[in-house]
Design an enzyme around this catalytic site. Structure first.
Site, PDB file in Angstrom:
ATOM      1  N   HIS A 194      -4.516  -4.708  -0.087  1.00  0.00           N
ATOM      2  CA  HIS A 194      -3.175  -5.019   1.235  1.00  0.00           C
ATOM      3  C   HIS A 194      -3.588  -6.785   1.265  1.00  0.00           C
ATOM      4  O   HIS A 194      -4.842  -7.594   1.927  1.00  0.00           O
ATOM      5  CB  HIS A 194      -4.458  -4.862   1.980  1.00  0.00           C
ATOM      6  CG  HIS A 194      -4.606  -3.112   2.816  1.00  0.00           C
ATOM      7  ND1 HIS A 194      -3.246  -2.714   3.625  1.00  0.00           N
ATOM      8  CD2 HIS A 194      -4.623  -1.672   1.701  1.00  0.00           C
ATOM      9  CE1 HIS A 194      -3.798  -1.017   3.801  1.00  0.00           C
ATOM     10  NE2 HIS A 194      -3.919  -1.035   2.918  1.00  0.00           N
TER      11      HIS A 194
ATOM     12  N   GLU B 227      -2.472  -8.564   3.837  1.00  0.00           N
ATOM     13  CA  GLU B 227      -1.929  -8.726   4.901  1.00  0.00           C
ATOM     14  C   GLU B 227      -3.416  -8.822   5.430  1.00  0.00           C
ATOM     15  O   GLU B 227      -3.680 -10.026   6.775  1.00  0.00           O
ATOM     16  CB  GLU B 227      -1.003  -8.184   5.637  1.00  0.00           C
ATOM     17  CG  GLU B 227      -2.174  -6.551   5.907  1.00  0.00           C
ATOM     18  CD  GLU B 227      -2.085  -6.066   5.474  1.00  0.00           C
ATOM     19  OE1 GLU B 227      -2.479  -6.370   4.200  1.00  0.00           O
ATOM     20  OE2 GLU B 227      -2.190  -4.960   5.885  1.00  0.00           O
TER      21      GLU B 227
ATOM     22  N   CYS C  53       1.201  -1.048   0.248  1.00  0.00           N
ATOM     23  CA  CYS C  53       0.141   0.257  -0.304  1.00  0.00           C
ATOM     24  C   CYS C  53       0.515   0.859  -0.343  1.00  0.00           C
ATOM     25  O   CYS C  53       1.337   1.526  -1.221  1.00  0.00           O
ATOM     26  CB  CYS C  53      -1.119  -0.330   1.073  1.00  0.00           C
ATOM     27  SG  CYS C  53      -2.241   1.239   0.807  1.00  0.00           S
TER      28      CYS C  53
END
Lengths: 240, 240, 240, 240, 240, 240, 240, 240
Positions: free
Chosen positions: F216, F218, F112
């Site tokens: 993202h 994660e 990001c």
């Protein structure tokens, strides 16, 4: 002067959720302004239109107070995207209060929302949002303290308003995003802002008083005696 | 029934900051209860005590509404630590409204704060905080929804109240932390909670009605017809 | 009528964080509307699509409730900047509920988000944001109280809807920023707003009922009997 | 296993204001726990008690979920000062759901508020507030994350619960301020906290299962397989 | 150096509601900057214009601090829609403080709002909102931490300012949406932003110092010694 | 595998005020992703640039985490009006961490904000605000739940990324308003959004890995094994 | 009277975070009270104790304003659990201001926190929390509007205070939880509350005035002329 | 001194929801204190206990930071009602970090929560809430600014701590409601508060340093050089 001679002034009101409980609501400054102007204030709640005649009958004059936007249904229109909160029931009872007051020859003082409500009740229309409708608008929704004057208006020298202020140009406070569009019959414009927005109207006939004010004289009256004078003259008329 | 026959019911009110603007404030349920009971509601703002006679004169009956704690000055005392917000000016005008109503023989219905105000105005005193004063108190400040009944009361069978409910034990809602302490002359207790807290009083004389109710019948009236009946009978009396 | 004859109406729902805890969530007005309409409401939570058949099987009819935006993936598109919150899992289970209901011939009433979900499930597309897509839009997200009507719609006189309202023009409430774009096969437009936004659709076939409503009849039903009638007729059909 | 064999589990719910709109509300973890346990979850809204039979009939088992305090009226008492929010209507429908489930031989799993509701419905009473009633209480309202175990309980080795956990002492999470006081007939205590608070009950009869759990297994199930097993066994029983 | 030789620096201030109580308000960083620069700070409250002479007389120099927008009345204009909060009374006392300081030959350091106030007081005008007035503006209202530099400025090498920084291009912090429009007589521009916004002015005459700074050196002084130097030189001049 | 073989992964972080106390801050999902990927996570705080070499030396790989906008000073520009919060100190330490990692041949995964920081550190520039700069942008700042995919991206089939996903078109989540503008030397674009926004870059050289990801992973890794795979491969490379 | 003759009154102040920015802070009512009393108000910020002599020198009198609790270190004690916010730096500069004022024979008016600060500075001690220390305390922290009087005080007829009010018993407002404990030498108690709390002190010597007031005359002065008189007399003394 | 000689200091951390996103969290002051003390700070996240050895191995010393209450499970107890938030996972990893540090002979500095965690890890117990457990407690949770000293402590003259402060009595800040109860073996008390609360402990053995501090030296270090010295000495020891 014995109290029974004092004029009873009915102040229209709204309903707001306060701590999540629907409550009758109207700025206390209206009460102060009536007391300082020599009247006896009572607050008229929202109710069925059949009540309007009873409420007007018990009063010597009527103040239409500030608040929500005018429901476009009150002037045969549909809402534009930037309209804010409206309240059909308030519109309906206020329209009926206005018609009864006129029928019973009781003076009316219509402030902020009141001036647009008055215009719609008498057959006019309303600018639903100044910024997206008026060209080159000035600021009509000040972030300055409420009693502080923030823009000019020009007053018609032939008006009753001019007799109070004795000036063609004064500076007033401003907290609205709607305004008069097409003027209703039987009222005339007596003050305008630099961008052409109608700031005050008066009835074509001299009596009873029919006064529409777009700014908030009840807020300015604390520091400005001429704004207080406006309430005094209105209440004196109610007392006749 | 033509509208002119309807009783005008004055409802006392407070001032609350709403969006940081001092505003006349009273729960809208009082207006609904008067409308449903057949009366014409008007809201009486706080003002100088000289106004009380004029306000009472224009009404056929008086409702003292809920709100702040009673200022201990109204019963010659000093505040204890757990007292909450008080409003001297509201106490003063309400005391004057009560005295004028009694003088002019107008019925009074005093709800929640109203029952303690009525008691103080007539010479009684007020429990400043139930939890720290009453022994083994039940809960008098419910977190249940406002119209929901949460505790028992026992009604005196000789009372006017009993004629409405036709039961010795009913369950009522409860949202107060003050109550009647020393009873004023000329009123009598007609209902109590299980912990002995006074829940209703009536005037010793039959007319005009002098009714004090510690719970909130205006909230329960939505679902409970007997609570609505209470307002109907009060307004019928005002109409006489 | 013995209770066993009452139709079981499944109401779709969402998940909202309430006090920071994910919770099943659907406006209680839907439950009220089903109860008032004579049905037995149950709430269908979001779950794996394999559950859809079981949920539809246990119900006699399906209400698709209001809530999030439609995920553009549900109509093969990418999101525009003004899209609001979407919920892929809700879309997936609702699409499966719709397909199962149609297969099992169970009536569907799709409200607000529901009408756009229904259209996407049947092969149509969705206006992702009215204000930036429709030209000269009126206000479709009112700040007025939820049950209050704020704009006109025009109803097709040949529709089932017209049989309920018996008027070509009525005024409805409005709380949405998305709408039907390309209409799906097998449904037809039966009402439109003044700016052309689709306000209601019906299935091309008469039975089972397939009803899409862009406004919120469950909110208006409190004060407007014709809105209540809409639920009654839907539930009566489910009961057949 | 074909889906038609899956048990339908009705989960009771409450009404909460979410963004100031009354909404059906139940923690989504209950839905997850039923799905993971192999059942089909549906949410039963609050409604008139006449609906209870229909709702129980459509389900194979009943979960009483967490939430408000028990209204003392449900066990013939008056509220103490530290009682929190109660909801008469929820108590009434849940009592009726319990009675119908027992009559129709449907298993019940009652969690947190559920265990006290179950006890009251069967004739027991409720500790209105642990801290002011129980002597030397431990903490029963943890500020730790909801799924985290924070205190010990001792499990009766003869109980069905013991068969799941296979330990006399486990540590559980805790988020309640009420508990069982006088035990109802037909249920027995099968787990207690170190301060004597009842943590679990079971029906005296073996079937159908009647399980009351004071902690929140639906929260712990994410990380603790034995908590998940509890739901699996309950749903397996419903499936019989 | 004995303390009596230290210059007394008057810092202008505003009134803000803090916990709903109107309070004298000025960022404490101005006090720190004066202390670090070797002066004795005192805060001048808003008051009647007649007080200005007394306040200026007791000080050796004047700092005009940051805050509200300039009231367009201070430069003979009406407000545009994007104007923010203004404070007529603050404008009036600051204009009078400026005129008295010039008359009494006291140095002035005008920061952020101060530079626009100074310009208006001396006969210039103010850009009411940069974003809607300046073409291709850069960001002048940073969301970065207040002391952090976020944009370039170009400094006139003939200025007093250049003597401090010894660079033509430095990077400064920025928290304003107004700026100088038409420059007042007797001051000159000594620094500009990349979009042409005036970032600093100096008096045409060398003494007493007349310094206007659009950014916030009092915030940057914590980490940037040259910003601290600016205060030191100003206070040294006041001390002469 | 004995723990000493596990790669130590340094995760860059920010400073946020939490309860008004400046705190080291980085989303816990990064820690989870590293643990699930088989690495040992440590958080690198913001500090003086001289520390960068020590921090990189103690790690086997570097993750640049999400957060503030890139300070335009990091790519020799001035801020545009719609820039959001920047943090000069974070930019400075992260640039130094990147340069040291490259020098010491340690793999970098930049997520990001990280991808734009990486690009600026290597000599590229940054789109300061997508909506006002990119034409016909899609939504890049979803209001859907963070792990939910909301828009398409197209992956270059010759990339390392393609080897993980094995698809040319996948749907990813999106929470950013900045993006890569002018690409830095030594990296290449390997994925783009439908509006042309760069969604992933890779180093021109094969080793060490230099991976920039605009979405993202994660957050998505909880439900999407391929996103988890991305971390596994990165950490495996760090372990070499 | 020409303005140069007006007394300069230094008002002590605090630092509060306003919008998360540390700001000089003092209630504006103090400024109004000084202006109405005929003085020239200036606000003294918190600073190093070496500044005290300079600040006192420039003033003709000193007002110690309200605010934080007294740091127990100022009277050689440790804090009790119910102490609230303290501010060591404010205590230190105010103690030094008091000592310098006494040395330079400048009058002091110490209000609310001021009276306890004055007592500690002169060698007395402070009740850290009235409710847990004083027996049978009345309410000293009213929730009534700030200017409203809420409890009685008894005034010593030999005091300077009595000369202003001309009554032994008046009712005052109250917003404090600390009070004088052991009285300092050289001052005497001149008013007490019904629970024995010290409400006012005066210096043993007649001049210069040393006045400590526990209530808030600056708030009451709006409606109560005798409270205004208190400021007038103080400022007249400063003017001598 | 070349940087490679600097000690790497691992700081333990917690997880907090920031903007509703779980985030690694530790006060930035710990990072500053390590940097000022000459060390290289890294933040150790919460993770599985198997990670502890790896984390300790990469560090030269360990700081246990402030935060949640100790889970009573960490010292074989059940929670009392006034316990606050606990975090089982944090306790578990910190206990393992402590045991590994001792095994690997790495110095430990345990601050606030850290001192109680250290005591529990080594076999001691914890006062779950000072106010309800300690008799005549002073205030241990100041509302004063965090770096401000608010109460006395008495330091043992034979301690390592005394060598830093060179005073038997100093004043420290205080923000905790738990404390050491039964002291663990192998540590000794070296400072106490006036109410007997343990304020500092040291290991019985000289090396490696085992330091427990109940106050917050990292906050006081900004203004108090001796607090900074504490970190310098700790880090110097880690460097050996």
């Amino acid at each position: 002067m014995p109290f029974e001679k004092k004029a009873i002034i009915g102040i229209s009101s709204s309903v707001e959720n306060h701590n999540n409980i629907p409550s009758v609501h109207v700025h206390e400054k209206y009460v102060q302004a009536v007391l300082n102007g020599g009247g006896i204030p009572v607050v008229i709640p929202i109710g069925p239109t059949e009540m309007a005649k009873a409420w007007v009958s018990m009063c010597d004059g009527l103040i239409l107070s500030s608040g929500e936007d005018i429901d476009p249904a009150s002037f045969q229109a549909n809402p534009i995207p930037l309209i804010q909160k409206t309240n059909q029931k308030r519109d309906k009872i206020e329209i009926e209060l206005i018609h009864n007051a006129i029928k019973l020859q009781k003076p009316i003082l219509a402030i902020c929302r009141g001036i647009t409500m008055l215009n719609a009740a008498l057959g006019g229309t309303v600018v639903q949002d100044i910024c997206t409708t008026v060209s080159n608008p000035i600021n009509h929704y000040q972030q300055a303290e409420r009693p502080e004057a923030t823009h000019d208006i020009i007053i018609d020298t032939t008006s009753r308003l001019y007799q109070i202020f004795q000036k063609q140009k004064i500076r007033v406070n401003s907290m609205h995003h709607q305004a008069i569009e097409m003027l209703a019959p039987n009222i005339k414009v007596v003050a305008t802002a630099p961008d052409g927005v109608v700031e005050a109207v008066e009835g074509i006939n001299d009596t009873p008083i029919l006064w529409g004010i777009q700014w908030h004289p009840e807020e300015m009256a604390v520091e400005d005696p001429s704004m207080n004078e406006l309430f005094k003259q209105f209440i004196a008329e109610c007392n006749k």
